[in-house]
Design an enzyme around this catalytic site. Structure first.
Site, PDB file in Angstrom:
ATOM      1  N   LYS A  36      39.380  47.341  38.499  1.00  0.00           N
ATOM      2  CA  LYS A  36      38.844  49.193  38.356  1.00  0.00           C
ATOM      3  C   LYS A  36      40.866  49.159  37.979  1.00  0.00           C
ATOM      4  O   LYS A  36      40.760  50.202  36.954  1.00  0.00           O
ATOM      5  CB  LYS A  36      38.962  49.774  39.436  1.00  0.00           C
ATOM      6  CG  LYS A  36      37.174  49.525  39.595  1.00  0.00           C
ATOM      7  CD  LYS A  36      36.956  50.516  40.870  1.00  0.00           C
ATOM      8  CE  LYS A  36      37.869  50.038  42.508  1.00  0.00           C
ATOM      9  NZ  LYS A  36      37.562  48.968  42.999  1.00  0.00           N
ATOM     10  N   ARG A  38      32.594  57.598  46.018  1.00  0.00           N
ATOM     11  CA  ARG A  38      32.483  56.360  47.347  1.00  0.00           C
ATOM     12  C   ARG A  38      31.394  56.931  47.663  1.00  0.00           C
ATOM     13  O   ARG A  38      30.859  55.649  48.101  1.00  0.00           O
ATOM     14  CB  ARG A  38      33.966  56.096  48.232  1.00  0.00           C
ATOM     15  CG  ARG A  38      34.326  55.259  47.442  1.00  0.00           C
ATOM     16  CD  ARG A  38      34.828  54.252  48.100  1.00  0.00           C
ATOM     17  NE  ARG A  38      36.372  53.451  47.401  1.00  0.00           N
ATOM     18  CZ  ARG A  38      36.684  52.788  47.532  1.00  0.00           C
ATOM     19  NH1 ARG A  38      36.573  51.761  48.032  1.00  0.00           N
ATOM     20  NH2 ARG A  38      37.829  52.401  47.206  1.00  0.00           N
ATOM     21  N   ARG A  52      45.020  37.913  46.111  1.00  0.00           N
ATOM     22  CA  ARG A  52      45.373  38.898  45.094  1.00  0.00           C
ATOM     23  C   ARG A  52      46.940  38.856  46.794  1.00  0.00           C
ATOM     24  O   ARG A  52      47.385  38.689  47.372  1.00  0.00           O
ATOM     25  CB  ARG A  52      44.609  40.093  45.428  1.00  0.00           C
ATOM     26  CG  ARG A  52      45.224  41.490  44.976  1.00  0.00           C
ATOM     27  CD  ARG A  52      44.628  42.170  44.664  1.00  0.00           C
ATOM     28  NE  ARG A  52      43.411  42.599  46.373  1.00  0.00           N
ATOM     29  CZ  ARG A  52      42.956  44.276  45.718  1.00  0.00           C
ATOM     30  NH1 ARG A  52      42.539  44.474  44.741  1.00  0.00           N
ATOM     31  NH2 ARG A  52      42.249  45.033  46.988  1.00  0.00           N
ATOM     32  N   ARG A  68      47.994  42.537  50.381  1.00  0.00           N
ATOM     33  CA  ARG A  68      47.421  43.580  50.987  1.00  0.00           C
ATOM     34  C   ARG A  68      46.916  44.240  52.954  1.00  0.00           C
ATOM     35  O   ARG A  68      46.272  43.281  52.532  1.00  0.00           O
ATOM     36  CB  ARG A  68      46.491  44.875  50.440  1.00  0.00           C
ATOM     37  CG  ARG A  68      47.117  45.471  48.942  1.00  0.00           C
ATOM     38  CD  ARG A  68      46.239  45.679  48.121  1.00  0.00           C
ATOM     39  NE  ARG A  68      45.150  46.566  48.836  1.00  0.00           N
ATOM     40  CZ  ARG A  68      44.083  47.282  48.106  1.00  0.00           C
ATOM     41  NH1 ARG A  68      43.820  47.571  47.395  1.00  0.00           N
ATOM     42  NH2 ARG A  68      42.558  47.942  48.808  1.00  0.00           N
ATOM     43  N   ARG A 126      34.220  46.432  53.580  1.00  0.00           N
ATOM     44  CA  ARG A 126      35.310  47.101  52.539  1.00  0.00           C
ATOM     45  C   ARG A 126      33.477  46.931  51.793  1.00  0.00           C
ATOM     46  O   ARG A 126      33.088  47.999  50.669  1.00  0.00           O
ATOM     47  CB  ARG A 126      36.000  47.256  51.618  1.00  0.00           C
ATOM     48  CG  ARG A 126      37.356  47.511  52.120  1.00  0.00           C
ATOM     49  CD  ARG A 126      38.571  47.087  52.036  1.00  0.00           C
ATOM     50  NE  ARG A 126      39.036  46.696  51.151  1.00  0.00           N
ATOM     51  CZ  ARG A 126      39.534  45.758  50.575  1.00  0.00           C
ATOM     52  NH1 ARG A 126      40.302  44.820  51.003  1.00  0.00           N
ATOM     53  NH2 ARG A 126      40.496  46.588  49.162  1.00  0.00           N
TER      54      ARG A 126
HETATM   55  P1  ADP Z   1      39.216  48.792  47.252  1.00  0.00           P
HETATM   56  O1  ADP Z   1      38.837  49.549  45.892  1.00  0.00           O
HETATM   57  O2  ADP Z   1      40.175  47.503  47.036  1.00  0.00           O
HETATM   58  O3  ADP Z   1      38.616  49.067  48.054  1.00  0.00           O
HETATM   59  P2  ADP Z   1      40.537  51.006  47.122  1.00  0.00           P
HETATM   60  O4  ADP Z   1      42.431  50.973  46.681  1.00  0.00           O
HETATM   61  O5  ADP Z   1      39.908  52.028  45.766  1.00  0.00           O
HETATM   62  O6  ADP Z   1      41.004  49.626  47.224  1.00  0.00           O
HETATM   63  O7  ADP Z   1      41.153  52.167  48.472  1.00  0.00           O
HETATM   64  C1  ADP Z   1      41.897  51.246  49.271  1.00  0.00           C
HETATM   65  C2  ADP Z   1      41.576  52.382  50.432  1.00  0.00           C
HETATM   66  O8  ADP Z   1      42.234  53.628  50.566  1.00  0.00           O
HETATM   67  C3  ADP Z   1      40.170  52.034  51.138  1.00  0.00           C
HETATM   68  O9  ADP Z   1      39.372  51.154  51.963  1.00  0.00           O
HETATM   69  C4  ADP Z   1      39.655  53.350  52.219  1.00  0.00           C
HETATM   70  O10 ADP Z   1      40.072  52.784  53.011  1.00  0.00           O
HETATM   71  C5  ADP Z   1      40.650  54.066  51.202  1.00  0.00           C
HETATM   72  N1  ADP Z   1      39.695  54.958  49.953  1.00  0.00           N
HETATM   73  C6  ADP Z   1      40.317  55.119  48.909  1.00  0.00           C
HETATM   74  N2  ADP Z   1      39.498  55.429  47.927  1.00  0.00           N
HETATM   75  C7  ADP Z   1      38.728  56.178  49.157  1.00  0.00           C
HETATM   76  C8  ADP Z   1      37.634  56.937  49.154  1.00  0.00           C
HETATM   77  N3  ADP Z   1      36.921  57.895  47.601  1.00  0.00           N
HETATM   78  N4  ADP Z   1      36.903  57.642  49.751  1.00  0.00           N
HETATM   79  C9  ADP Z   1      37.806  57.224  51.077  1.00  0.00           C
HETATM   80  N5  ADP Z   1      38.233  56.028  51.846  1.00  0.00           N
HETATM   81  C10 ADP Z   1      38.812  55.948  50.045  1.00  0.00           C
END
Ligand code: ADP
Ligand code: ZN
Length: 226
Positions: free
Chosen positions: A14, A89, A123, A156, A167
């Site tokens: 993404k 999400r 990663r 990470r 996740r």
């Molecule tokens: P990934 O898609 O690989 O899980 P992101 O970088 O998009 O990683 O998000 C990392 C973390 O940030 C998520 O695991 C969550 O804890 C938090 N997060 C990001 N976007 C949201 C969202 N829309 N709602 C709730 N938590 C979020």
């Protein structure tokens, strides 16, 4: 004005695809995960609130996420539009979003879970400049060091087996229903995320009816350090 949402499981690319699109179309890339990570790294109050939740792979609370997105979208000038990554999400976040903004397209990146594990667990990220590497096909010249800035490559905090399982489970349980909702209301294009990043970008452009992707020109050696 173009307004896009990009969705896909962990490691589906993404961030990479959003950046390629944003740089070329002059739209703003908004990554909710990056905003939270920035807050954690810079020890803000918000960072303290989300650090543990993120490290465990859980979702941050909807109220906080919505206020972050709202602030970012009202605070930023996005004359030519935006692409938002990592949001919505779950169905509640999606309702908030659909009520407030007209979306032109939803890009759904598709990747099987087996490939997700392989990509995410391999990663690495430069602690200095944030560039992504993986230990499969974009290995750095010097092991553990960034090619661009010499910074240390780190994983990470949430790229562990345990956090990834949480996740992925959340993605299938909470985020997939959002895609179904968007499929009914909006314009969803599904794109196979397995090919190399540039090929995925070509496909996205074509499916959205956008000008074709041109690989950035390599810069001449002398202007690089500017
Ligand atoms: P990934 O898609 O690989 O899980 P992101 O970088 O998009 O990683 O998000 C990392 C973390 O940030 C998520 O695991 C969550 O804890 C938090 N997060 C990001 N976007 C949201 C969202 N829309 N709602 C709730 N938590 C979020
Ligand atoms: Zn670096």
């Amino acid at each position: 004005m173009r307004k896009y949402v990009i969705m896909g499981v962990q490691g589906s690319g993404k961030g990479t695809q959003s950046q390629m699109l944003a740089a070329d179309l002059d739209i703003v890339h908004i990554s909710v995960g990056d905003i939270f990570r920035w807050n954690v790294q810079n020890h803000t109050k918000m960072g303290a609130q989300v650090r543990r939740v993120m490290a465990a792979g859980e979702l941050v609370g909807d109220d906080l996420v919505e206020s972050v997105v709202r602030d970012r979208l009202t605070g930023h000038d996005w004359n030519f539009g935006f692409i938002i990554d990592g949001f919505p999400r779950n169905c509640r976040q999606a309702e908030f979003f659909v009520e407030s903004y007209d979306i032109d397209g939803v890009i759904a990146l598709e990747l099987p879970d087996s490939e997700v594990r392989r990509r995410v667990l391999n990663r690495r990220l430069c602690a200095g400049c944030g560039i992504n590497y993986n230990l499969i096909d974009s290995t750095p010249g010097v092991p553990g060091r960034c090619d661009a800035c010499g910074g240390e490559l780190v994983a990470r905090e949430d790229d562990t087996e345990e956090a990834l399982a949480v996740r992925l489970r959340d993605y299938h349980e909470k985020t997939n229903p959002v895609l179904d909702l968007f499929r009914r209301k909006e314009y969803v294009i599904s794109v196979d995320a397995r090919p190399p990043a540039e090929a995925v970008q070509v496909e996205i452009r074509w499916r959205l009816g956008l000008p074709p992707y041109r690989a950035p020109q390599a810069q001449p050696e002398e202007s690089r350090s500017a």
